[in-house]
Design a protein around this motif. Structure first.
Motif, mmCIF file in Angstrom:
data_model
loop_
_atom_site.group_PDB
_atom_site.id
_atom_site.type_symbol
_atom_site.label_atom_id
_atom_site.label_comp_id
_atom_site.label_asym_id
_atom_site.label_seq_id
_atom_site.Cartn_x
_atom_site.Cartn_y
_atom_site.Cartn_z
ATOM 1 N N MET A 57 -16.377 30.893 -14.759
ATOM 2 C CA MET A 57 -14.723 30.402 -15.114
ATOM 3 C C MET A 57 -14.280 29.958 -16.424
ATOM 4 O O MET A 57 -15.107 29.012 -17.133
ATOM 5 C CB MET A 57 -14.087 29.037 -13.843
ATOM 6 N N THR A 58 -13.015 30.540 -16.633
ATOM 7 C CA THR A 58 -12.731 29.555 -17.954
ATOM 8 C C THR A 58 -12.471 27.948 -18.415
ATOM 9 O O THR A 58 -12.170 27.422 -17.411
ATOM 10 C CB THR A 58 -11.656 30.213 -18.705
ATOM 11 N N GLY A 59 -12.970 27.443 -19.276
ATOM 12 C CA GLY A 59 -12.862 26.012 -19.091
ATOM 13 C C GLY A 59 -11.418 25.813 -20.563
ATOM 14 O O GLY A 59 -11.196 26.535 -21.345
ATOM 15 N N PRO A 60 -11.373 24.721 -20.069
ATOM 16 C CA PRO A 60 -9.989 24.430 -21.663
ATOM 17 C C PRO A 60 -10.443 24.290 -22.641
ATOM 18 O O PRO A 60 -9.836 24.615 -23.489
ATOM 19 C CB PRO A 60 -9.679 22.625 -20.891
ATOM 20 N N PRO B 282 -10.965 25.165 -15.457
ATOM 21 C CA PRO B 282 -12.396 24.011 -14.357
ATOM 22 C C PRO B 282 -13.422 24.268 -15.374
ATOM 23 O O PRO B 282 -14.019 23.183 -15.345
ATOM 24 C CB PRO B 282 -12.648 24.536 -13.021
ATOM 25 N N GLY B 283 -13.643 25.274 -16.356
ATOM 26 C CA GLY B 283 -15.014 24.934 -16.733
ATOM 27 C C GLY B 283 -16.260 25.347 -15.637
ATOM 28 O O GLY B 283 -15.771 25.644 -14.388
ATOM 29 N N GLU B 284 -17.423 25.837 -16.307
ATOM 30 C CA GLU B 284 -18.266 25.773 -15.490
ATOM 31 C C GLU B 284 -19.851 25.844 -16.103
ATOM 32 O O GLU B 284 -19.978 25.918 -16.815
ATOM 33 C CB GLU B 284 -18.954 27.830 -14.978
ATOM 34 N N MET B 285 -20.435 24.873 -15.008
ATOM 35 C CA MET B 285 -22.144 24.994 -15.698
ATOM 36 C C MET B 285 -22.822 25.887 -16.074
ATOM 37 O O MET B 285 -23.356 26.957 -14.891
ATOM 38 C CB MET B 285 -22.351 23.812 -15.144
ATOM 39 N N GLY B 286 -23.506 26.334 -16.952
ATOM 40 C CA GLY B 286 -24.494 27.754 -16.855
ATOM 41 C C GLY B 286 -25.891 27.003 -17.275
ATOM 42 O O GLY B 286 -26.290 25.514 -16.867
ATOM 43 N N VAL B 287 -26.566 28.117 -17.112
ATOM 44 C CA VAL B 287 -28.449 27.697 -17.161
ATOM 45 C C VAL B 287 -28.711 27.097 -18.414
ATOM 46 O O VAL B 287 -28.132 27.808 -19.793
ATOM 47 C CB VAL B 287 -29.250 28.910 -16.813
ATOM 48 N N ALA B 288 -30.112 26.196 -19.195
ATOM 49 C CA ALA B 288 -29.588 26.169 -19.993
ATOM 50 C C ALA B 288 -30.259 27.122 -20.151
ATOM 51 O O ALA B 288 -31.804 27.180 -19.602
ATOM 52 C CB ALA B 288 -30.712 24.460 -19.805
ATOM 53 N N PRO B 289 -31.372 26.492 -21.629
ATOM 54 C CA PRO B 289 -31.539 28.195 -22.292
ATOM 55 C C PRO B 289 -32.636 28.206 -22.542
ATOM 56 O O PRO B 289 -33.285 26.941 -22.650
ATOM 57 C CB PRO B 289 -30.869 28.219 -23.919
ATOM 58 N N LEU B 290 -33.657 28.924 -22.466
ATOM 59 C CA LEU B 290 -35.197 28.620 -22.935
ATOM 60 C C LEU B 290 -35.276 28.627 -24.995
ATOM 61 O O LEU B 290 -34.387 28.853 -25.221
ATOM 62 C CB LEU B 290 -35.661 30.330 -22.375
ATOM 63 N N LEU B 291 -36.384 28.006 -25.017
ATOM 64 C CA LEU B 291 -36.634 27.671 -26.360
ATOM 65 C C LEU B 291 -36.553 28.977 -27.399
ATOM 66 O O LEU B 291 -37.267 30.491 -26.906
ATOM 67 C CB LEU B 291 -37.623 27.151 -26.221
ATOM 68 N N GLY B 292 -35.192 29.318 -27.854
ATOM 69 C CA GLY B 292 -35.249 30.961 -28.943
ATOM 70 C C GLY B 292 -34.526 31.635 -27.917
ATOM 71 O O GLY B 292 -34.778 32.645 -28.291
ATOM 72 N N GLU B 293 -34.121 31.654 -26.381
ATOM 73 C CA GLU B 293 -33.675 32.519 -25.552
ATOM 74 C C GLU B 293 -32.717 33.530 -26.639
ATOM 75 O O GLU B 293 -32.601 34.669 -26.221
ATOM 76 C CB GLU B 293 -33.480 31.944 -25.042
ATOM 77 N N HIS B 294 -31.875 33.088 -27.034
ATOM 78 C CA HIS B 294 -30.762 33.430 -28.117
ATOM 79 C C HIS B 294 -31.014 34.208 -29.372
ATOM 80 O O HIS B 294 -30.144 34.148 -30.276
ATOM 81 C CB HIS B 294 -29.663 33.269 -27.630
#
Length: 402
Positions: free
Chosen positions: A1-4, A365-377
């Protein structure tokens, strides 16, 4: 979901608690947050517990996973010229840059405010430090407890006959993170409005001293009279009615009873006969009467669980609340009814429920995503955003830049 905050790009150079919590709020509410981490080690909070099965692992710190939901992790060695160049190229695409290095660290590396402004004159820059970018304490070491102590707030926390104590866990730093997030919004809006990046300096020491959590009012009270508005005091009895912490069948409850609420208390305990009893009604303001009232109150409160005491009392408009353990809060029916917790599946830590969004927007409303692995992106950002070839990224990895 998009957030503000969808569409906002944040370059996150923070670590620990306060800065990452501020940028987490931006991420949860829709901003794209790119977190820069040190290759091989990452954010210091990756080494803070709790850990599943109490086995430390760089990818499973409960603290890190909570503070970095939905962010993207890019590893850069800023001690290298190539790492600094990549950072400046990322800064060129950011709307706001947030950093919490020691004062003068960015300047020493050659990526200070001047260089960042050259890379992107329109980007806001928020600088977070323990005691400020200048002043006599600038280079002092600090953690949450030391900052709480230095601001004059810890001195008024605890029993007057014992040493001062800190608030539980990392409360001062999470509070500072909330303040920082609000000021980030101001910096972002000003920069977008004027087309010129705002520069914001935040001292956590000053945030805590200025807060209305005893710090600010006491500073003013001291100037008025030399005395404090709030001090460490023993429990003071103000009336003949129970107030404060009381035991019950399975723990404790916090009770607030003003004399005007005496009828509510009586109805909750099933003792309506006391409401018009002159002996009791005429002594509700008398502190010396408390032991006699507690002789009636204790048998009742001890015969019920804390949840029962709270629900019975609240049904009569009597402010009583269960003192919840973490397990109680996790299972609290109010949180469950409002679908507060969010289930997140992490590829290494596993599937757990996290505290959800503290503020609810209806349309966005926004949405919580998963925290990243180190250097994942790192690979994705360097190839798709910065235009590097896979071979160039491989070379950067071999050289230890990423």
């Amino acid at each position: 979901m998009t957030g503000p905050l969808e569409g906002a790009r944040v370059l996150d150079l923070t670590q620990g608690v306060a800065g990452p919590y501020a940028t987490k709020l931006f991420s949860d509410y829709g901003a794209e947050v790119t977190k820069i981490e040190r290759p091989g080690r990452g954010d210091a909070s990756r080494r803070l517990g709790p850990f599943p099965r109490d086995e430390p692992h760089i990818e499973t710190s409960g603290m890190f996973l909570h503070l970095n939901t939905g962010k993207r992790s890019v590893t850069l060695d800023l001690a290298t010229a190539s790492g600094r160049d990549l950072l400046l190229r990322l800064a060129a695409e950011a709307d706001i840059i947030v950093e919490s290095f020691r004062p003068s660290t960015l300047e020493r590396l050659g990526i200070g405010p001047h260089e960042l402004a050259e890379a992107n004159p329109a980007a806001a820059l928020v600088r977070i430090s323990s005691f400020g970018q200048d002043g006599p304490y600038r280079d002092f070491e600090a953690d949450d407890m030391l900052l709480y102590a230095a601001g004059g707030v810890m001195q008024v926390t605890g029993d007057p006959e014992r040493e001062p104590i800190k608030l539980g866990l990392y409360a001062p730093l999470f509070f500072a993170g909330c303040v920082i997030a609000g000021m980030m919004m101001g910096a972002l809006r000003t920069s977008l409005r004027d087309g010129q990046g705002e520069r914001v300096e935040i001292s956590i020491h000053e945030v805590l001293t200025a807060s209305m959590d005893r710090g600010g009012p006491n500073i003013v009270a001291y100037q008025y009279s030399g005395a404090l508005m709030i001090e460490r005091i023993k429990n003071v009895v103000y009336s003949g009615l129970p107030s404060g912490v009381y035991p019950c069948a399975d723990g404790y409850v916090q009770v607030a009873t003003q004399p005007a609420w005496f009828p509510r208390m009586c109805r909750a305990m099933g003792r309506e006969d006391l409401i018009d009893n002159e002996h009791y009604a005429s002594n509700v303001f008398n502190p010396d009467f408390l032991p006699e009232m507690e002789a009636i109150f204790y048998p009742w409160v001890l015969s019920h669980t804390k949840q029962e005491v709270m629900e019975i009392a609240q049904a009569e408009g009597w402010p009583v609340c269960a003192i919840n353990t973490v397990e109680d809060a996790y299972r609290d029916p109010a949180f469950r009814a409002r679908d507060f917790f969010r289930t997140i599946d992490h590829p290494v830590a596993g599937t757990f429920e996290y505290p959800g969004l503290p503020i609810r927007f209806k349309r966005t409303p926004g949405e919580m995503g998963v925290a990243p692995l180190l250097g994942e992106h790192t690979y994705e950002v360097l190839t798709e955003r910065l235009g590097h070839t896979p071979q160039e990224v491989a070379i950067l990895g071999q050289r230890g830049v990423i």
